[in-house]
Design a protein around this motif. Structure first.
Motif, PDB file in Angstrom:
ATOM      1  N   ILE A 605       0.951  -1.081  -0.107  1.00  0.00           N
ATOM      2  CA  ILE A 605       0.111   0.015   0.177  1.00  0.00           C
ATOM      3  C   ILE A 605       0.734   1.204  -0.215  1.00  0.00           C
ATOM      4  CG2 ILE A 605      -1.800  -1.096   1.268  1.00  0.00           C
ATOM      5  CD1 ILE A 605      -1.154  -0.055   3.810  1.00  0.00           C
ATOM      6  N   PRO A 606       0.473   2.212  -0.792  1.00  0.00           N
ATOM      7  CA  PRO A 606      -0.732   2.593  -1.260  1.00  0.00           C
ATOM      8  C   PRO A 606      -0.993   2.184  -2.665  1.00  0.00           C
ATOM      9  CG  PRO A 606       0.370   4.654  -1.248  1.00  0.00           C
ATOM     10  CD  PRO A 606       1.335   3.494  -0.508  1.00  0.00           C
ATOM     11  N   ASN A 607       0.240   1.600  -3.096  1.00  0.00           N
ATOM     12  CA  ASN A 607       0.145   0.920  -4.728  1.00  0.00           C
ATOM     13  C   ASN A 607      -0.928   0.263  -5.100  1.00  0.00           C
ATOM     14  OD1 ASN A 607       2.631   2.832  -4.911  1.00  0.00           O
ATOM     15  ND2 ASN A 607       3.735   1.225  -4.542  1.00  0.00           N
ATOM     16  N   ASN A 608      -1.291  -0.753  -4.001  1.00  0.00           N
ATOM     17  CA  ASN A 608      -2.353  -1.488  -4.483  1.00  0.00           C
ATOM     18  C   ASN A 608      -3.543  -1.367  -3.703  1.00  0.00           C
ATOM     19  OD1 ASN A 608      -1.819  -2.028  -1.606  1.00  0.00           O
ATOM     20  ND2 ASN A 608      -1.039  -4.242  -2.066  1.00  0.00           N
ATOM     21  N   VAL A 609      -3.741  -0.032  -3.411  1.00  0.00           N
ATOM     22  CA  VAL A 609      -5.048   0.257  -2.771  1.00  0.00           C
ATOM     23  C   VAL A 609      -5.820   0.907  -3.863  1.00  0.00           C
ATOM     24  CG1 VAL A 609      -6.393   1.668  -1.190  1.00  0.00           C
ATOM     25  CG2 VAL A 609      -4.235   0.496  -0.467  1.00  0.00           C
ATOM     26  N   ILE A 610      -7.346   0.552  -4.132  1.00  0.00           N
ATOM     27  CA  ILE A 610      -8.084   1.067  -5.433  1.00  0.00           C
ATOM     28  C   ILE A 610      -8.974   1.496  -4.901  1.00  0.00           C
ATOM     29  CG2 ILE A 610      -9.472  -0.062  -7.430  1.00  0.00           C
ATOM     30  CD1 ILE A 610      -7.646  -2.647  -7.454  1.00  0.00           C
ATOM     31  N   GLU A 611      -9.531   2.992  -6.087  1.00  0.00           N
ATOM     32  CA  GLU A 611     -10.681   3.389  -5.546  1.00  0.00           C
ATOM     33  C   GLU A 611     -11.486   3.537  -6.938  1.00  0.00           C
ATOM     34  OE1 GLU A 611      -9.156   7.322  -4.941  1.00  0.00           O
ATOM     35  OE2 GLU A 611      -8.837   7.072  -2.657  1.00  0.00           O
ATOM     36  N   TYR A 612     -12.842   3.217  -6.619  1.00  0.00           N
ATOM     37  CA  TYR A 612     -13.610   3.365  -7.881  1.00  0.00           C
ATOM     38  C   TYR A 612     -14.582   4.371  -7.930  1.00  0.00           C
ATOM     39  CZ  TYR A 612     -12.700  -1.824  -6.941  1.00  0.00           C
ATOM     40  OH  TYR A 612     -11.992  -2.848  -6.875  1.00  0.00           O
ATOM     41  N   ALA A 613     -14.834   4.629  -9.280  1.00  0.00           N
ATOM     42  CA  ALA A 613     -15.714   5.799  -9.535  1.00  0.00           C
ATOM     43  C   ALA A 613     -16.507   5.437 -10.805  1.00  0.00           C
ATOM     44  CB  ALA A 613     -14.903   7.177  -9.691  1.00  0.00           C
ATOM     45  N   ILE A 614     -17.750   6.126 -10.892  1.00  0.00           N
ATOM     46  CA  ILE A 614     -18.581   5.956 -12.230  1.00  0.00           C
ATOM     47  C   ILE A 614     -18.338   6.970 -12.909  1.00  0.00           C
ATOM     48  CG2 ILE A 614     -21.002   6.034 -12.906  1.00  0.00           C
ATOM     49  CD1 ILE A 614     -21.835   4.754 -10.424  1.00  0.00           C
ATOM     50  N   MET A 615     -17.818   7.006 -14.052  1.00  0.00           N
ATOM     51  CA  MET A 615     -17.263   8.045 -15.082  1.00  0.00           C
ATOM     52  C   MET A 615     -18.315   8.502 -16.076  1.00  0.00           C
ATOM     53  SD  MET A 615     -14.383   8.257 -13.725  1.00  0.00           S
ATOM     54  CE  MET A 615     -13.462   9.260 -14.805  1.00  0.00           C
ATOM     55  N   LYS A 616     -19.355   7.532 -16.446  1.00  0.00           N
ATOM     56  CA  LYS A 616     -20.310   7.717 -17.374  1.00  0.00           C
ATOM     57  C   LYS A 616     -21.308   6.971 -17.321  1.00  0.00           C
ATOM     58  CE  LYS A 616     -20.791   8.322 -22.614  1.00  0.00           C
ATOM     59  NZ  LYS A 616     -20.239   7.986 -23.857  1.00  0.00           N
ATOM     60  N   ALA A 617     -22.714   7.240 -17.672  1.00  0.00           N
ATOM     61  CA  ALA A 617     -23.609   6.443 -17.518  1.00  0.00           C
ATOM     62  C   ALA A 617     -24.586   6.670 -18.787  1.00  0.00           C
ATOM     63  CB  ALA A 617     -24.693   6.840 -16.277  1.00  0.00           C
ATOM     64  N   ASP A 618     -25.092   5.597 -19.355  1.00  0.00           N
ATOM     65  CA  ASP A 618     -26.090   5.533 -20.522  1.00  0.00           C
ATOM     66  C   ASP A 618     -27.408   4.700 -20.124  1.00  0.00           C
ATOM     67  OD1 ASP A 618     -26.867   6.035 -22.807  1.00  0.00           O
ATOM     68  OD2 ASP A 618     -25.777   4.387 -23.931  1.00  0.00           O
ATOM     69  N   PRO A 619     -28.492   5.398 -20.180  1.00  0.00           N
ATOM     70  CA  PRO A 619     -28.635   6.618 -20.307  1.00  0.00           C
ATOM     71  C   PRO A 619     -27.964   7.682 -19.576  1.00  0.00           C
ATOM     72  CG  PRO A 619     -30.748   5.326 -20.285  1.00  0.00           C
ATOM     73  CD  PRO A 619     -29.686   4.509 -19.893  1.00  0.00           C
ATOM     74  N   ASP A 620     -28.022   9.124 -20.023  1.00  0.00           N
ATOM     75  CA  ASP A 620     -27.170  10.100 -19.330  1.00  0.00           C
ATOM     76  C   ASP A 620     -27.655  10.106 -17.712  1.00  0.00           C
ATOM     77  OD1 ASP A 620     -25.693  10.616 -21.417  1.00  0.00           O
ATOM     78  OD2 ASP A 620     -27.026  12.054 -22.215  1.00  0.00           O
ATOM     79  N   ASN A 621     -28.985   9.908 -17.696  1.00  0.00           N
ATOM     80  CA  ASN A 621     -29.328  10.061 -16.098  1.00  0.00           C
ATOM     81  C   ASN A 621     -28.770   9.083 -15.300  1.00  0.00           C
ATOM     82  OD1 ASN A 621     -31.863  10.474 -18.206  1.00  0.00           O
ATOM     83  ND2 ASN A 621     -32.271  12.023 -16.546  1.00  0.00           N
ATOM     84  N   ASN A 622     -27.757   9.726 -14.369  1.00  0.00           N
ATOM     85  CA  ASN A 622     -27.230   8.497 -13.513  1.00  0.00           C
ATOM     86  C   ASN A 622     -27.845   8.320 -12.163  1.00  0.00           C
ATOM     87  OD1 ASN A 622     -25.377   6.882 -12.194  1.00  0.00           O
ATOM     88  ND2 ASN A 622     -23.803   8.414 -11.935  1.00  0.00           N
ATOM     89  N   ILE A 623     -28.570   7.410 -12.157  1.00  0.00           N
ATOM     90  CA  ILE A 623     -29.501   6.931 -10.990  1.00  0.00           C
ATOM     91  C   ILE A 623     -28.386   6.264  -9.789  1.00  0.00           C
ATOM     92  CG2 ILE A 623     -31.334   7.407 -11.994  1.00  0.00           C
ATOM     93  CD1 ILE A 623     -31.664   4.170 -12.229  1.00  0.00           C
ATOM     94  N   PHE A 624     -27.091   5.956 -10.158  1.00  0.00           N
ATOM     95  CA  PHE A 624     -26.314   5.011  -9.376  1.00  0.00           C
ATOM     96  C   PHE A 624     -25.336   5.872  -8.534  1.00  0.00           C
ATOM     97  CE2 PHE A 624     -27.727   2.669 -13.316  1.00  0.00           C
ATOM     98  CZ  PHE A 624     -28.385   1.611 -12.544  1.00  0.00           C
ATOM     99  N   ASP A 625     -24.934   5.186  -7.337  1.00  0.00           N
ATOM    100  CA  ASP A 625     -24.066   5.654  -6.418  1.00  0.00           C
ATOM    101  C   ASP A 625     -22.995   4.355  -6.487  1.00  0.00           C
ATOM    102  OD1 ASP A 625     -24.639   8.215  -5.820  1.00  0.00           O
ATOM    103  OD2 ASP A 625     -25.832   7.742  -4.301  1.00  0.00           O
TER     104      ASP A 625
END
Length: 749
Positions: A605-625
């Motif tokens: 660590i911290p080299n193998n610690v991963i962070e997640y993120a939603i970059m894009k949603a299709d349809p555009d309405n992003n209803i997710f976390d």
């Protein structure tokens, strides 16, 4: 005439009435006797210990006409007023303290009056004794002189004490306080003090005795209790000396010395004696009784002993001379005497100090060269030392001491008479270390023991040590910890180790080497101790991040020591995160999360610690976390049903494509993305329905399921048909046999 007589009679009656009306009889006291406490105080007695304020008596009387009476009490002029009376009640109170020994009776005037007549009576009150007086010594304290030759049992003093009380309280007996059991006794009744039978006074032992005598009364009543009174006084007895003790010498034992430089007439010693009867001493005369051999003389009045000849003519080394001290009476006669011994020793004069000698004569510096760590107990034979004192006897006796660092060496002998060969022995071999001291310096000290002068001598001993290979190299630490980045090229320095060998010359040179299972990727420079990687070595923290091996420091003769080396390969961020598949399909039930996961192959660590993120949603309405740490994807909290989703999207199809990024926390940071296709279903549908909805995207799985169902249906149809067929065959056989049996049973026509 008759009327005149009547008138005269009336006048006479009036006169008689007037006479009787004017008659007044005096009041008087009741006389109730001496033991009564009310009346007229006649013959009344009172104890002297009665407390002031006590009501002691009540005057009591009456008036013949019944008039109210008043009481009074008075004293003669000049008398102390001991009492006070209440005029109404007649109660008499004691107001002054009584003392029978000062006044044993009190005369008072008591009175009673009815206002017209007053009667006064003189009465005597007797003061009774109480035991309130201590015995009073009449002739003590006192000082008396008693001759020490007074015979035992003799009376030496008569103690007299008087107690002014009466009865048993006035009787006196005598005692000795803390009696000296060996000397004195007192007669309890007469007070005669005697020397105890069988005992004698001794002026030479005790010149003065202090005897405390206690006088005690016989006891009596005081304030209602039995009380004994006593007093004490001291008698000082001075013992008078008598001529009964012989002379005694002062300051014995006596020792005198004749030295080699003494001459005839030299004063050797002076004796002193005094008469044992120090109270009245006689003069003393001195003389020799024996042992002087005619070579000494004593002054008969001063006791001074002198030499009569030269010391070389004395035949003995020690003279024991008996000296007599005799009392001389006033008439000049020799009386009692005492004897003492004077020891006169012919001695050498202490005029030579100790001296150290080497092979060439007197010497005060000795040097020796030798190797370090000689065996314990070894004699330092290179030191040739002799010590000598030219005096004789006690003047030639001295001690040897070796003063220097630690307790490495010991000198033998430690006590010398006249002369000795000095031997130095090794006591502590380990302390004789070249690395600590290249040379050792000691002081050899010779000090006379029994002489007043305490002559002494010193010599310096310097020992030069030669080095030996007695030390192994020693590392500066028992272990070394090193860190190296995983991308370091071959030949990179890892750590430098240091070992030192305190030996001199080639023995102090150190050569380094390494060995151990973890040493394959490393080399060490033999002279400097620098550890570096092999030229071809490629370190990878993901493959192996820890190495440990041993480093050896060795001198030219093979003496060595070890230290352990711990190498940690530091991880670098050289791997990006990776998903199992860059295109993922999944179904999400409303209210439940969907989890995606990426893996980073970096080691730390911290080299193998991963962070997640939603970059894009299709349809555009992003209803997710998405949870940045775990990768769990959930619907936003306000979406509770499919109707809400369809209202947002205006579509019946609830399928989303999300581009999800996985990024590590290293420097620099790496990232990767994956497409996640999510079908959303109602939370109320069963898992079975959800499963089949998911089969729409998996035609192969659908074909397999259908084939399985058709095969199962055909197999079941065949099984049922076979079962029915065999059951029909069985029934037909049973019916045929029944018919045959019936035909066989019919009668023949």
């Amino acid at each position: 005439m008759k009327n005149v007589k009547i008138l005269h009679l009336l006048l006479f009656l009036v006169f008689l009435h007037a006479c009787f009306a004017r008659a007044d009889f005096a009041p008087y006291f009741y006389d109730n006797g001496p033991y009564s406490h009310n009346g007229n105080l006649a013959l009344f007695s009172l104890s002297e210990d009665t407390a002031v304020g006590t009501q002691i008596y009540s005057l009591n009387g009456t008036d013949p006409e019944g008039q109210e009476v008043r009481y009074g009490i008075s004293f003669y002029p000049g008398s102390k007023e001991y009492f006070r009376v209440d005029p109404v009640s007649g109660n008499i109170t004691l107001v002054e303290q009584l003392d029978r020994e000062k006044q044993d009776s009190i005369d008072v005037l008591v009175s009673i009056t009815d206002g017209r007549s007053k009667v006064v009576e003189r009465v005597t009150i007797f003061v009774m004794d109480a035991n309130d007086e201590k015995p009073d010594f009449q002739n003590m304290p006192a000082i008396i002189d008693v001759l020490e030759t007074t015979e035992s049992g003799s009376s030496i003093f008569k103690v007299e004490a008087v107690d002014r009380d009466t009865g048993s309280g006035g009787s006196v007996t005598y005692y000795l306080q803390n009696p000296q059991p060996a000397l004195f006794a007192i007669d309890r009744h007469s007070g005669v003090l005697r020397i105890k039978s069988g005992e004698m006074l001794d002026y030479e032992k005790t010149k003065t005795h202090f005897v405390t005598v206690v006088a005690k009364d016989g006891g009596g009543n005081f304030n209602g209790k039995e009380q004994f009174m006593s007093s004490s006084a001291t008698l000082t007895i001075n013992v008078i000396d008598a001529q009964d003790t012989p002379p005694s010498f002062i300051g014995t034992p006596y020792f005198g010395y004749v030295y080699e430089i003494s001459v005839p007439g030299s004063e050797i010693f002076t004796v002193s004696a005094k008469d044992g009867d120090v109270g009245n001493p006689n003069p003393i005369r001195y003389s020799f009784e024996e042992g002087d051999d005619g070579v000494f003389h004593i002054n008969k009045t001063s006791g001074c002993i002198t030499l009569l000849t030269l010391p070389i003519y004395l035949k003995r080394e020690i003279f024991n001379i008996k000296v007599k001290a005799s009392e001389v009476s006033p008439e000049g006669r020799l009386l009692d005497y005492g004897v003492a011994t004077v020891v006169i020793r012919v001695v050498d004069l202490n005029n030579n100090p100790p001296t150290f000698y080497g092979e060439k004569g007197p010497q005060n510096m000795f040097e020796l060269t030798m190797y370090e760590h000689p065996p314990e107990g070894e004699i330092l034979r290179g030191l040739k030392i002799t010590v000598n004192d030219s005096d004789q006897g006690a003047n030639a006796k001295f001690n040897l001491r070796l003063i220097g660092p630690g307790r490495m060496l010991r000198v033998v002998p430690q006590t010398v008479l006249n002369e000795a060969q000095v031997t130095i022995l090794v006591e502590d071999s380990a302390a004789m270390d070249y690395e600590k001291n290249h040379f050792l310096t000691y002081k050899l000290l010779a000090v006379e023991i029994d002489t007043p002068e305490r002559f002494s001598a010193t010599a310096d001993i310097v020992i030069h040590l030669l080095d030996t290979n007695d030390n192994a190299p020693r590392f500066s630490s028992d272990y070394y910890i090193a860190r190296i980045p995983e991308n370091s090229p071959g030949g990179s320095n890892v750590v430098s180790v240091t070992a030192t060998d305190p030996d001199s010359g080639p023995w102090g040179e150190v050569k380094y080497s390494i060995y151990g299972s973890g040493a394959d990727l490393f080399l060490i420079q033999p002279a400097s101790g620098i550890i570096y990687t092999q030229p071809w070595a490629s370190l990878d923290a993901e493959v192996r991040s820890k190495y440990n091996f041993y480093v050896k420091a060795e001198d030219t003769e093979g003496k060595y020591s070890l230290a352990e080396v711990f190498v940690t390969v530091l991880d670098l961020n050289d791997h990006p995160p990776a998903f199992n598949d860059n295109f993922l399909e999944t179904t999400m039930v409303i209210g439940a999360p969907v989890k995606i996961e990426a893996v980073d192959d970096d080691a730390e660590i911290p080299n193998n610690v991963i962070e997640y993120a939603i970059m894009k949603a299709d349809p555009d309405n992003n209803i997710f976390d998405i949870n940045a740490d775990t990768g769990e994807i959930v619907l936003k909290s306000y979406i509770k049903s499919m109707a809400i989703i369809q209202n947002i999207t205006k579509q019946r199809d609830c399928t989303w494509s999300l581009v999800v990024q996985a990024r590590d926390r290293g420097q620099p940071s790496f990232s990767t993305t994956a497409v996640v296709k999510i079908d959303i279903t109602e939370a109320v549908k069963s898992r079975f329905v959800s499963y089949f909805l998911g089969l729409r995207k998996r035609p192969g799985a659908v074909f397999g399921i259908c084939l399985t169902i058709v095969t199962f249906a055909i197999s079941l149809t065949i099984f049922i048909s076979t079962f029915i067929y065999w059951n029909s065959v069985k029934k037909s056989r049973i019916q045929s046999q029944g018919k045959i049996r019936k035909i066989r049973g019919r009668p023949v026509p």
